[in-house]
Design an enzyme around this catalytic site. Structure first.
Site, PDB file in Angstrom:
ATOM      1  CG  ASP A   1      43.837  44.651  28.260  1.00  0.00           C
ATOM      2  OD1 ASP A   1      43.720  43.746  29.109  1.00  0.00           O
ATOM      3  OD2 ASP A   1      42.874  45.181  27.668  1.00  0.00           O
TER       4      ASP A   1
ATOM      5  CE  LYS B   1      43.602  41.721  25.607  1.00  0.00           C
ATOM      6  NZ  LYS B   1      42.456  42.455  25.049  1.00  0.00           N
TER       7      LYS B   1
ATOM      8  CG  HIS C   1      40.321  39.824  32.565  1.00  0.00           C
ATOM      9  ND1 HIS C   1      39.214  40.209  31.846  1.00  0.00           N
ATOM     10  CD2 HIS C   1      41.386  40.324  31.908  1.00  0.00           C
ATOM     11  CE1 HIS C   1      39.605  40.900  30.776  1.00  0.00           C
ATOM     12  NE2 HIS C   1      40.926  40.993  30.795  1.00  0.00           N
TER      13      HIS C   1
HETATM   14 FE   LIG Z   1      42.327  42.471  29.924  1.00  0.00          FE
HETATM   15 FE   LIG Z   2      40.965  45.503  28.719  1.00  0.00          FE
END
Ligand SMILES: [Fe+2]
Ligand SMILES: [Fe+2]
Length: 326
Positions: free
Chosen positions: A189, A192, A242
């Site tokens: 991630d 992000k 994802h």
């Molecule tokens: Fe993610």
């Molecule tokens: Fe995640």
């Protein structure tokens, strides 16, 4: 560069003999007649390994060993004591001091070379392991810092990594592949960092623009790490975590085997953690409920084969008390 061995021995015949053997095997050698002389030699050139006699004039092997270990830049140089056969208590003392090895004189050619080679190899492995730990520590720090911006996901990165590792181990993967999972999990991630905090922390439902922003994080993260050669193998996890097995995921919409297998594993671990954690839009599920949910989505969201590995892992461990990352 050839490895250089420092031989510290007061008996010139023995010293020459050791030099000859080591040079014959392709090592460079440095020599000293006692500890003090060896320290002087080391100030000028750093050896890759030290071979030192115990009883010597001026400064004996034990004192020399202590002086070497006092210096931080010399701390990791492998040290082998040479001792006479009669010196049993000395050998014991050498071991208590923490010398890596000892050889009994007269030293046999093969024995000497084996000891030197295995010490050097071990040292190299240690250096690699330390480097890897340093990498892991730094990346984890970065990932945790990014995670802190999102109030719902504390501990998410570490849990996802542990779950992913457990699944990969169930598949019998070797260390090299487990490392890809480990670092990929930590970094999944990382993109992000580019999502605004207001979006990450929003309690109501997200509007289209905010969703679009969220959906970019796999690509942004993957592009970030793709420029770092060491992290390149983890790119697939970050980029495709994802995606769905049926091709309805984001941001690329690829499916099946087109999704790297590592990403298919992390996708399961990621979902499992998301649904067992509190989110604004729904209460968390129990582990058993989440387990059922993952199984139910085999073939559409997730790769059925990876779900099978997840199932076996869950039945064995409950995904609890997994080995911590560091
Ligand atoms: Fe993610
Ligand atoms: Fe995640």
């Amino acid at each position: 560069m050839e490895d250089t061995i420092l031989i510290v021995e007061d008996n010139p015949t023995l010293r020459e003999g050791l030099c000859e053997i080591l040079e014959f095997e392709g090592f460079n050698t440095l020599t000293a007649g006692h500890g003090q002389e060896a320290l002087d030699v080391m100030e000028k050139q750093l050896p890759s390994l030290i071979l030192a006699d115990i009883s010597m004039p001026v400064m004996d092997g034990f004192e020399f060993f202590g002086r070497v270990r006092e210096r931080e830049d010399w701390l990791r140089i492998p040290f082998i004591f040479l001792s006479a056969r009669s010196d049993k208590p000395d050998i014991l003392k050498g071991k208590q001091l923490g010398a890596e090895d000892y050889l009994v004189k007269p030293v046999d050619h093969d024995e000497l070379i084996t000891a030197v080679r295995s010490r050097m190899e071990r040292n190299e492995q240690l250096a690699i392991a330390q480097l890897r730990d340093a990498y892991q520590g730094s990346l984890l720090m970065l990932a945790n810092a990014i995670e802190l911006r999102d109030r719902y996901t504390r501990g998410h990165v570490e849990r996802v990594t542990m779950y992913s590792l457990a699944i990969a181990e169930e598949l019998g993967w070797d260390n090299e592949r487990l490392e890809i999972i480990r670092f990929g999990g930590i970094l999944h991630d990382v993109g992000k960092i580019h999502v605004r905090e207001t979006t990450l922390r929003k309690t109501g439902s997200l509007d289209d623009a905010e969703w679009a922003e969220i959906r970019q994080h796999p690509q942004i993260g993957a592009d970030m790490i793709a420029t770092v050669p060491y992290l390149k193998p983890m790119e697939g996890i970050v980029r495709y975590h994802h995606e769905r097995f049926d091709g309805k995921g984001y941001p690329y919409g690829i499916g099946g085997q087109d999704i790297p297998i590592e990403a298919r594993i992390v996708a399961i671990a990621d979902s499992f953690d998301a649904i067992t954690s509190n989110r604004t839009y729904r209460p968390k599920l129990t582990f058993d409920q989440a387990y059922e949910e993952i199984l139910r989505c085999a073939g559409d969201r997730y790769d059925p084969e990876m779900v099978e590995a997840f199932k076996q892992t869950y039945l064995k461990t409950g995904l609890l008390n997994l080995p911590p990352l560091s």
